[in-house]
Write a protein that holds these residues in place. Structure first.
Motif, mmCIF file in Angstrom:
data_model
loop_
_atom_site.group_PDB
_atom_site.id
_atom_site.type_symbol
_atom_site.label_atom_id
_atom_site.label_comp_id
_atom_site.label_asym_id
_atom_site.label_seq_id
_atom_site.Cartn_x
_atom_site.Cartn_y
_atom_site.Cartn_z
ATOM 1 N N HIS A 148 -35.426 -26.481 -20.041
ATOM 2 C CA HIS A 148 -35.787 -25.018 -21.548
ATOM 3 C C HIS A 148 -34.661 -24.317 -22.061
ATOM 4 C CE1 HIS A 148 -35.448 -23.112 -17.151
ATOM 5 N NE2 HIS A 148 -35.180 -22.213 -18.175
ATOM 6 N N ALA A 168 -32.283 -23.471 -24.795
ATOM 7 C CA ALA A 168 -32.216 -24.569 -25.760
ATOM 8 C C ALA A 168 -31.948 -23.418 -26.455
ATOM 9 C CB ALA A 168 -33.107 -25.091 -26.317
ATOM 10 N N ASN A 169 -32.002 -23.372 -27.915
ATOM 11 C CA ASN A 169 -31.588 -22.484 -28.923
ATOM 12 C C ASN A 169 -30.556 -21.308 -28.583
ATOM 13 O OD1 ASN A 169 -33.217 -23.777 -30.642
ATOM 14 N ND2 ASN A 169 -35.796 -23.073 -30.344
ATOM 15 N N LEU A 170 -29.311 -21.445 -28.045
ATOM 16 C CA LEU A 170 -28.891 -20.105 -27.898
ATOM 17 C C LEU A 170 -28.019 -19.924 -28.691
ATOM 18 C CD1 LEU A 170 -26.338 -22.661 -25.138
ATOM 19 C CD2 LEU A 170 -28.627 -20.557 -24.480
ATOM 20 N N SER A 171 -27.541 -18.579 -28.540
ATOM 21 C CA SER A 171 -26.776 -18.598 -29.516
ATOM 22 C C SER A 171 -25.248 -18.919 -29.812
ATOM 23 C CB SER A 171 -26.515 -16.942 -29.469
ATOM 24 O OG SER A 171 -27.350 -15.774 -29.823
ATOM 25 N N ASN A 172 -24.437 -18.575 -30.715
ATOM 26 C CA ASN A 172 -23.274 -19.135 -31.231
ATOM 27 C C ASN A 172 -21.842 -18.411 -30.656
ATOM 28 O OD1 ASN A 172 -24.039 -19.802 -34.080
ATOM 29 N ND2 ASN A 172 -23.697 -18.606 -34.723
ATOM 30 N N GLN A 180 -22.607 -17.703 -26.912
ATOM 31 C CA GLN A 180 -22.958 -18.077 -25.761
ATOM 32 C C GLN A 180 -23.479 -19.738 -25.546
ATOM 33 O OE1 GLN A 180 -27.462 -17.430 -26.014
ATOM 34 N NE2 GLN A 180 -27.105 -15.316 -24.905
#
Length: 556
Positions: free
Chosen positions: A173, A175-179, A181
Motif C-alpha cells: 500500500h 505508493a504515491n510518495l512525495s518527492n 520521501q
C-alpha cells in the motif's frame, strides 16, 4: 606517699579465662544479608541454582516490566516471573562453586525455557574454562556450553544461517510518495541481486573435506583444494568425465577442471588446438586456460581447465530436467494456458547470444561442436555461455581437420537449429520437422520459424553464420537495448552502495584523534573546548542506553 599508709599492689588480670556455657541467643549465627539480586532472576525470572549454593537474593521487590514483555500474556501454564528489579541491573554473574551439576531441573519453568535443540548438562568439564569467576577461552578439544540459562553473556553462539534478505520488502500500500520521501529499500541493492551475489560467493569459497576423505589428490599440476562439482560422472564421446573446482597456486583464483578419465593422448599435436582456443575471448564462451595430461588420479587422465562460473546450470537442467518440467507444468496449470514454454523474447535473446559466439568461433577458423543443451551453461538470468570449448577437437583429433573445417562449421549451424526447435517445442529430442514447424507457427512469429528453417536446411557453400545475422537483424536492436538497460540498472544499484562505508570511515578518522594521551592537558579537548563535541558524538553513537540502562546496539 605517706609511710603510715599500707602498700597495695596493682590489680592484675586473671591468667585463666573463665569458660561459660553458651546462651541460646549466641548459639546460632545470623546469616549474611542478601542485598544483591541474582542476575539469573533478572534476566530469566528464575535461578535453577537457588537451592544449590547461590548466595544472592532471589526475591523481587521493585518490579519493572521490560518493553519486549509488555505484549506477552502471562498464562497459568507459564507463570514465569518477567519483572526486573530497578536496583539490581548490575548484579554480577553467578558462577557455581560445586563441581557436579545434575541433569534434572527443579522447576517446570526451566524446562520451558530450555530450547529443544539444547542438550542437557552432562559433565563438569564443559565449564572448565571458568576459573576464579573469570571467563577464559576454551581449548579446541573442549565442548562449548549449550545451555543459555547457565551463561547469560554467551560468547560462543551457534553459527546462524546466512540471511540473504536483510530488509523487509516494500509494503503493497506504500505508493504515491512525495518527492522528499524515500523507502528504505531505495538505499540498498535489491534483495534478489544481493541473494544472487552472496550465493555465488558462498559457492566460490566452499571447501571440500580432506583429500583422504574424498579420494582426490591434494594437488594436480598447479591446482589444489579440489572440490567435486558433480556427484556422478558424465560422458563425453564415450569417455567418463568428472568436473572439479580447483584453486590455482600461482594466482589464487578458482577454476573448473574437466577430467577425461582413462584417456591416453596419442598425438601431441592435438594440444596445439588448445593454444588457438586460448586466443578467443568472448562474453558467451567459457574461456579455456590450459590442458594437460596427469597421473595424479591414479590413471592416465586428460584435464581441461576453464574459467569458473559459480551457481551456473546447463540449459538441460533449466528447461528439460524433471524438476524444470514439473515447474513449467505447474505454471501452465495455474495460468490456465497451453502456450509456449519459452517466451519469444527470451528465445530471441538465446539466438542472439549463441549466434554471436559462433560468429567469433567461425571467424577464428574453428568450430564449436558443442551446441547441445548439456554443453551450454546459464550463468545468470538468460545469460548463456558455450562450455567445453576445444574439448571435442582434442578428443577427436585428426590431421585432416583443416580440410573438414567447413564441414564442422555446417554441423554447428545444424546443431544450432536443433537447439532452437528443442527450446521452442519443450523437448530435448525434437520431433519431425513438419510437426515442430506447425507448433512454432501457432505460438511464435514467422521470423523465428524462418531462422530455424534456414539452420535446418541442407548444407551449402553459401550457408554461413553471416546469413543468420541477416535474418535476426531486426531483433538485435531489442537485445542491445535490453542489455544497456540492464547495465543502467546495475550501475544504479552500484551507486547505492558507493557510500555504504561512510560511517566506518568517519569513526575511524575520529578515533585517530579522540582521547590521545598528548591531548590530555590541551584546553581545546576539555569540556569547555571546541573539540569536546567529538567525544560527545562518539558517546552518542556507541554509548547509548535504552530506558532501563541496557546498551542499545541497534543502529540500523
Amino acid at each position: 606517699m605517706s609511710s603510715n599508709q599500707p602498700f597495695i599492689p596493682p590489680s592484675q588480670a586473671p591468667l585463666v579465662i573463665p569458660i561459660k556455657a553458651p546462651s541460646d541467643s549466641s548459639s546460632t549465627k545470623e546469616p549474611a544479608p542478601k542485598c544483591r539480586t541474582c542476575r539469573n532472576v533478572i534476566i530469566h525470572g528464575f535461578c535453577k541454582f537457588e537451592d544449590k549454593g547461590c548466595d544472592f537474593n532471589h526475591e523481587i521487590e521493585k518490579d519493572i516490566v521490560l518493553p519486549q514483555q509488555q505484549n506477552q500474556a502471562q498464562s497459568p501454564e507459564n507463570p514465569r516471573n518477567t519483572s526486573v528489579s530497578a536496583d539490581s541491573i548490575h548484579a554480577p554473574v553467578f558462577v557455581p562453586k560445586t563441581t557436579s551439576i545434575q541433569d534434572t531441573h527443579h522447576t517446570d519453568n526451566t524446562q520451558q525455557r530450555m530450547p529443544v535443540s539444547s542438550p542437557p548438562l552432562q559433565s563438569p568439564q564443559r565449564y572448565s574454562f571458568v576459573s576464579n569467576g573469570q571467563y577464559m577461552y576454551p581449548q579446541p578439544t573442549q565442548i562449548l556450553p549449550q545451555d543459555p540459562c547457565y551463561y547469560m553473556n554467551n560468547q560462543f553462539p551457534q553459527p546462524a544461517q546466512p540471511q540473504y534478505h536483510q530488509y523487509v520488502p516494500a509494503l503493497p500500500h506504500v505508493a504515491n510518495l512525495s518527492n522528499h520521501q524515500r523507502l528504505v529499500q531505495s538505499f540498498y541493492i535489491p534483495d534478489n541481486l544481493r541473494e544472487q551475489l552472496l550465493k555465488r560467493n558462498d559457492t566460490t569459497i566452499a571447501a571440500a573435506s580432506a583429500a583422504k576423505d574424498t579420494g582426490l589428490p591434494e594437488e594436480v599440476h598447479v591446482y589444489h583444494s579440489l572440490y567435486r562439482i558433480e556427484e556422478t560422472p558424465g560422458k563425453v564421446l564415450g569417455h567418463s568425465s568428472w568436473m572439479y573446482k580447483a584453486v590455482c597456486r600461482s594466482n589464487g583464483k578458482p577454476y573448473t577442471m574437466v577430467r577425461i578419465e582413462g584417456f591416453r593422448l596419442v598425438n601431441e599435436q592435438a594440444m596445439g588446438i588448445v593454444k588457438q582456443w586460448r586466443k578467443i575471448r568472448h562474453a558467451n564462451i567459457v574461456s579455456i586456460r590450459e590442458a594437460f595430461t596427469t597421473r595424479a588420479f591414479g590413471d592416465s587422465s586428460l584435464v581441461f581447465v576453464y574459467d569458473y562460473h559459480p551457481c551456473s546450470i546447463t540449459l538441460f537442467e533449466a528447461y528439460f530436467s524433471p524438476q524444470a518440467q514439473a515447474l513449467l507444468h505447474a505454471r501452465f496449470q495455474a495460468a490456465g494456458i497451453n502456450g509456449m514454454p519459452v517466451p519469444e523474447t527470451t528465445l530471441w535473446s538465446f539466438i542472439t547470444q549463441i549466434a554471436s559466439a559462433l560468429k567469433t568461433i567461425h571467424g577464428a577458423g574453428l568450430s564449436a561442436r558443442t551446441i547441445e543443451p548439456n554443453k551450454i551453461i546459464m550463468t545468470s538470468k538468460n545469460r548463456l555461455r558455450i562450455n567445453c570449448a576445444g574439448l571435442v577437437d582434442v578428443l577427436q583429433f585428426d590431421n585432416t581437420a583443416e580440410q573438414k573445417r567447413a564441414l564442422y562449421q555446417q554441423e554447428d549451424l545444424l546443431s544450432f537449429g536443433k537447439l532452437i526447435i528443442s527450446l521452442a517445442c519443450n523437448t530435448p529430442v525434437p520431433a519431425t520437422s513438419m510437426q515442430s514447424f506447425d507448433f512454432m507457427s501457432r505460438f511464435y512469429s514467422p521470423d523465428l520459424k524462418n531462422v530455424a528453417y534456414y539452420l535446418l536446411g541442407k548444407p551449402t557453400m553459401s550457408k554461413s553464420i553471416d546469413e543468420v545475422f541477416v535474418l535476426i537483424g531486426p531483433r538485435l536492436l531489442h537485445e542491445l537495448n535490453s542489455s544497456q538497460y540492464y547495465t543502467d540498472t546495475l550501475e544504479t544499484s552500484l551507486g547505492n552502495e558507493l557510500e555504504n562505508s561512510r560511517l566506518v570511515r568517519l569513526m575511524s578518522k575520529l578515533n585517530f584523534i579522540d582521547e590521545r594521551p598528548e591531548f590530555e592537558k590541551d584546553a581545546r579537548w576539555s569540556e569547555t573546548g571546541d573539540r569536546y563535541i567529538i567525544k560527545l558524538f562518539r558517546d552518542y553513537i556507541f554509548h547509548r542506553v535504552n530506558e532501563i540502562g541496557v546498551p542499545a546496539g541497534k543502529i540500523a
